[in-house]
Design a protein around this motif. Structure first.
Motif, PDB file in Angstrom:
ATOM      1  N   MET A   1       0.834  -1.210   0.000  1.00  0.00           N
ATOM      2  CA  MET A   1       0.000   0.000   0.000  1.00  0.00           C
ATOM      3  C   MET A   1       0.865   1.256   0.000  1.00  0.00           C
ATOM      4  O   MET A   1       0.558   2.235  -0.687  1.00  0.00           O
TER       5      MET A   1
ATOM      6  N   ALA B   1      -1.113   4.561  -1.330  1.00  0.00           N
ATOM      7  CA  ALA B   1      -2.459   4.494  -0.748  1.00  0.00           C
ATOM      8  C   ALA B   1      -2.560   5.392   0.483  1.00  0.00           C
ATOM      9  O   ALA B   1      -1.558   5.772   1.085  1.00  0.00           O
TER      10      ALA B   1
ATOM     11  N   ALA C   1      -6.457  -0.624   4.609  1.00  0.00           N
ATOM     12  CA  ALA C   1      -5.446  -0.435   5.657  1.00  0.00           C
ATOM     13  C   ALA C   1      -6.065  -0.632   7.038  1.00  0.00           C
ATOM     14  O   ALA C   1      -5.471  -1.288   7.903  1.00  0.00           O
TER      15      ALA C   1
END
Length: 194
Positions: free
Chosen positions: A119, A124, A131
């Protein structure tokens, strides 16, 4: 600083210092022993690097990278000072586990950070649903295998993940560059949401 060196959370440090059983001299003795172990380990790494310079790759040994003595000492110190219910629960859960099982458990925990590395590399947002779900998995894993990982404890762990110490280095080594810092931000978002 002694307890931060041993990777205690700030919450645990406060409880230790407020404990009537706190022994300053014993704490200093333990700190001196830990620092001497680290000095010995660094000396071994320097010697290995010098040997490699003179003898090439054939001189490479992995013994200097073994942190088991440090880990063992840090665990002993934590057991001495960790008078919290979570430490008692941790000791109970780990009492019957072999060294191999403990290593496997640690590896399984580190694998839970791998998605954070991905990520992070993808740019992200640490507060995205993926997450936050991963943080929930880590919290559940810790609760099941170590101790009751409350949101307060999780927040302290999250701070340690991104603090730049051993937690950060170990997580980034296992899960990729930036994974620990991303995990710290995701834990913060998760705990703020709760």
């Amino acid at each position: 600083m002694l307890f931060r060196e041993l990777e205690f959370s700030l919450t645990d440090i406060g409880a230790i210092l407020d404990s009537p059983e706190f022994d300053r001299d014993k704490a200093l003795d333990q700190q001196i022993e830990l620092l001497e172990l680290r000095r010995e380990r660094i000396g071994n790494l320097i010697d290995m690097a010098k040997a490699m310079r003179g003898g090439g790759e054939s001189a490479l040994e992995f013994g200097p990278f073994d942190t088991s003595k440090l880990d063992e000492y840090a665990e002993q110190a934590k057991a001495s000072w960790g008078k919290t219910p979570q430490w008692k629960e941790y000791e109970e859960k780990w009492a019957g586990r072999s060294k191999g099982e403990q290593v496997a458990m640690g590896r399984s925990l580190m694998e839970l950070f791998v998605p954070f590395g991905r990520m992070s590399a993808e740019g992200a947002d640490p507060s995205c649903e993926e997450a936050l779900n991963q943080v929930a998995r880590i919290q559940a894993f810790i609760t099941e295998n170590y101790y009751d990982c409350t949101n307060e404890i999780l927040a302290g762990l999250g701070q340690a993940y991104g603090s730049g110490g051993d937690f950060t280095r170990n997580i980034n080594a296992a899960a990729g560059p930036g994974a620990a810092e991303f995990a710290a931000a995701a834990v913060r978002a998760y705990c703020d949401r709760a």
